[in-house]
Every structure is written in structure tokens, then in C-alpha cells.
Scaffold this motif. Structure first.
Motif, mmCIF file in Angstrom:
data_model
loop_
_atom_site.group_PDB
_atom_site.id
_atom_site.type_symbol
_atom_site.label_atom_id
_atom_site.label_comp_id
_atom_site.label_asym_id
_atom_site.label_seq_id
_atom_site.Cartn_x
_atom_site.Cartn_y
_atom_site.Cartn_z
ATOM 1 N N ALA A 5 -15.860 27.290 23.227
ATOM 2 C CA ALA A 5 -15.830 27.992 24.507
ATOM 3 C C ALA A 5 -16.312 27.108 25.653
ATOM 4 C CB ALA A 5 -16.663 29.263 24.432
ATOM 5 N N THR A 6 -17.172 26.139 25.381
ATOM 6 C CA THR A 6 -17.659 25.274 26.453
ATOM 7 C C THR A 6 -16.544 24.443 27.079
ATOM 8 O OG1 THR A 6 -18.282 23.443 24.984
ATOM 9 C CG2 THR A 6 -19.981 25.098 25.488
ATOM 10 N N ALA A 7 -15.414 24.299 26.404
ATOM 11 C CA ALA A 7 -14.281 23.573 26.996
ATOM 12 C C ALA A 7 -13.824 24.248 28.291
ATOM 13 C CB ALA A 7 -13.123 23.503 25.998
ATOM 14 N N PHE A 8 -14.056 25.557 28.413
ATOM 15 C CA PHE A 8 -13.632 26.313 29.593
ATOM 16 C C PHE A 8 -14.766 26.567 30.581
ATOM 17 C CE2 PHE A 8 -10.650 27.523 26.246
ATOM 18 C CZ PHE A 8 -9.454 27.251 26.884
ATOM 19 N N ASP A 9 -15.953 26.095 30.277
ATOM 20 C CA ASP A 9 -17.129 26.377 31.095
ATOM 21 C C ASP A 9 -17.394 25.234 32.075
ATOM 22 O OD1 ASP A 9 -19.640 26.909 32.153
ATOM 23 O OD2 ASP A 9 -20.457 27.620 30.250
ATOM 24 N N GLU A 51 -8.979 17.501 20.811
ATOM 25 C CA GLU A 51 -9.928 16.862 19.888
ATOM 26 C C GLU A 51 -10.414 17.867 18.846
ATOM 27 O OE1 GLU A 51 -13.012 15.210 22.334
ATOM 28 O OE2 GLU A 51 -11.596 13.972 23.468
ATOM 29 N N MET A 52 -10.686 19.081 19.278
ATOM 30 C CA MET A 52 -11.141 20.116 18.354
ATOM 31 C C MET A 52 -10.029 20.504 17.385
ATOM 32 S SD MET A 52 -13.370 22.502 20.888
ATOM 33 C CE MET A 52 -14.608 21.776 21.949
ATOM 34 N N ALA A 53 -8.800 20.459 17.833
ATOM 35 C CA ALA A 53 -7.664 20.747 16.952
ATOM 36 C C ALA A 53 -7.555 19.685 15.867
ATOM 37 C CB ALA A 53 -6.374 20.829 17.760
ATOM 38 N N GLN A 54 -7.791 18.440 16.226
ATOM 39 C CA GLN A 54 -7.765 17.359 15.238
ATOM 40 C C GLN A 54 -8.853 17.540 14.188
ATOM 41 O OE1 GLN A 54 -8.004 13.726 17.498
ATOM 42 N NE2 GLN A 54 -5.921 13.932 18.282
ATOM 43 N N ASP A 55 -9.957 18.163 14.589
ATOM 44 C CA ASP A 55 -11.060 18.428 13.662
ATOM 45 C C ASP A 55 -10.867 19.713 12.871
ATOM 46 O OD1 ASP A 55 -12.387 16.115 14.427
ATOM 47 O OD2 ASP A 55 -13.569 17.137 15.973
ATOM 48 N N GLU A 85 -8.358 19.509 31.778
ATOM 49 C CA GLU A 85 -9.521 18.871 31.147
ATOM 50 C C GLU A 85 -9.941 19.630 29.887
ATOM 51 O OE1 GLU A 85 -14.132 17.727 32.184
ATOM 52 O OE2 GLU A 85 -12.709 17.916 33.846
ATOM 53 N N ALA A 86 -9.899 20.940 29.940
ATOM 54 C CA ALA A 86 -10.245 21.755 28.773
ATOM 55 C C ALA A 86 -9.267 21.492 27.633
ATOM 56 C CB ALA A 86 -10.235 23.236 29.142
ATOM 57 N N ILE A 87 -7.996 21.375 27.961
ATOM 58 C CA ILE A 87 -6.990 21.134 26.927
ATOM 59 C C ILE A 87 -7.238 19.796 26.234
ATOM 60 C CG2 ILE A 87 -4.527 20.706 26.544
ATOM 61 C CD1 ILE A 87 -4.027 22.891 28.696
ATOM 62 N N ASN A 96 -0.588 29.084 23.344
ATOM 63 C CA ASN A 96 -1.804 29.782 22.936
ATOM 64 C C ASN A 96 -2.769 28.879 22.184
ATOM 65 O OD1 ASN A 96 -1.114 29.795 20.079
ATOM 66 N ND2 ASN A 96 0.422 31.296 20.638
ATOM 67 N N LEU A 97 -3.922 29.436 21.953
ATOM 68 C CA LEU A 97 -5.009 28.775 21.234
ATOM 69 C C LEU A 97 -5.584 29.793 20.257
ATOM 70 C CD1 LEU A 97 -7.409 26.616 21.060
ATOM 71 C CD2 LEU A 97 -8.486 28.003 22.822
ATOM 72 N N ALA A 98 -5.867 29.363 19.047
ATOM 73 C CA ALA A 98 -6.497 30.249 18.068
ATOM 74 C C ALA A 98 -7.619 29.502 17.375
ATOM 75 C CB ALA A 98 -5.476 30.731 17.046
ATOM 76 N N VAL A 99 -8.707 30.199 17.151
ATOM 77 C CA VAL A 99 -9.851 29.619 16.458
ATOM 78 C C VAL A 99 -9.616 29.741 14.961
ATOM 79 C CG1 VAL A 99 -12.347 29.796 16.109
ATOM 80 C CG2 VAL A 99 -11.374 30.247 18.373
ATOM 81 N N THR A 100 -9.835 28.661 14.227
ATOM 82 C CA THR A 100 -9.665 28.678 12.776
ATOM 83 C C THR A 100 -10.916 29.274 12.124
ATOM 84 O OG1 THR A 100 -10.657 26.499 12.458
ATOM 85 C CG2 THR A 100 -8.260 26.576 12.882
ATOM 86 N N PRO A 101 -10.840 29.605 10.831
ATOM 87 C CA PRO A 101 -12.044 30.098 10.149
ATOM 88 C C PRO A 101 -13.218 29.113 10.250
ATOM 89 C CG PRO A 101 -10.125 30.610 8.839
ATOM 90 C CD PRO A 101 -9.646 29.728 9.978
#
Length: 81
Positions: free
Chosen positions: A61-65, A33-37, A26-28, A46-51
Motif C-alpha cells: 500500500a505504501t506504493a500509493f502513499d 518490483e513487488m510483482a517480480q517478488d 512511480e507507484a507502478i 488491475n492489481l491483485a495481492v497474492t496470498p
């Protein structure tokens, strides 16, 4: 994730003895969606946060909460952008 701005899926799976993609399916979905944005880069391992994503780190982070997901429809005391 919030400190290092990246997450190694295999490292999490090994540490907690689980299948990352199954456990966090579910988090993925939310992260895709966040990757598309342009907020994160999402790869198979892996996952990396962009600037730009750093500005929305709390939202990412709420995707994992699990607690946050359960209380989405309830009143919260703090909100993100």
C-alpha cells in the motif's frame, strides 16, 4: 486495496477523472518490483495481492502513499517488516 486485496485501475481513473498509469507511474514502478517478488499480480487494468503478498500488505500500500514517499528518509514511528 487493503480491504479488497485488489484494485481496478479503470474504476479509480473514472472516479477521480485521471489517467491511472500517468498519475501513479512511480507507484507502478514499485509494484513491478513487488510483482517480480510474487507479492502482487500486476496487469494492464488491475492489481491483485497474492496470498504471500497479504503478509506484506502494508508495504504494498505504501506504493500509493505520497506522504510516505516524502518521509522515507525521516524517522518513522512504526516500521514494517
Amino acid at each position: 486495496l487493503m480491504c479488497d486485496l485488489h484494485l481496478d485501475f479503470e474504476q479509480v481513473a473514472s472516479r477521480w477523472n485521471l489517467s491511472f498509469h500517468n498519475y501513479f507511474s512511480e507507484a507502478i514502478t514499485h509494484l513491478e518490483e513487488m510483482a517480480q517478488d510474487g507479492l502482487v499480480t500486476l496487469a494492464e487494468k488491475n492489481l491483485a495481492v497474492t496470498p504471500t503478498g497479504r503478509l506484506f500488505l502494508r508495504n504494498i500500500a505504501t506504493a500509493f502513499d505520497a506522504y510516505y514517499r516524502l518521509s522515507e528518509k525521516k524517522i518513522r514511528y512504526s516500521k514494517t517488516v
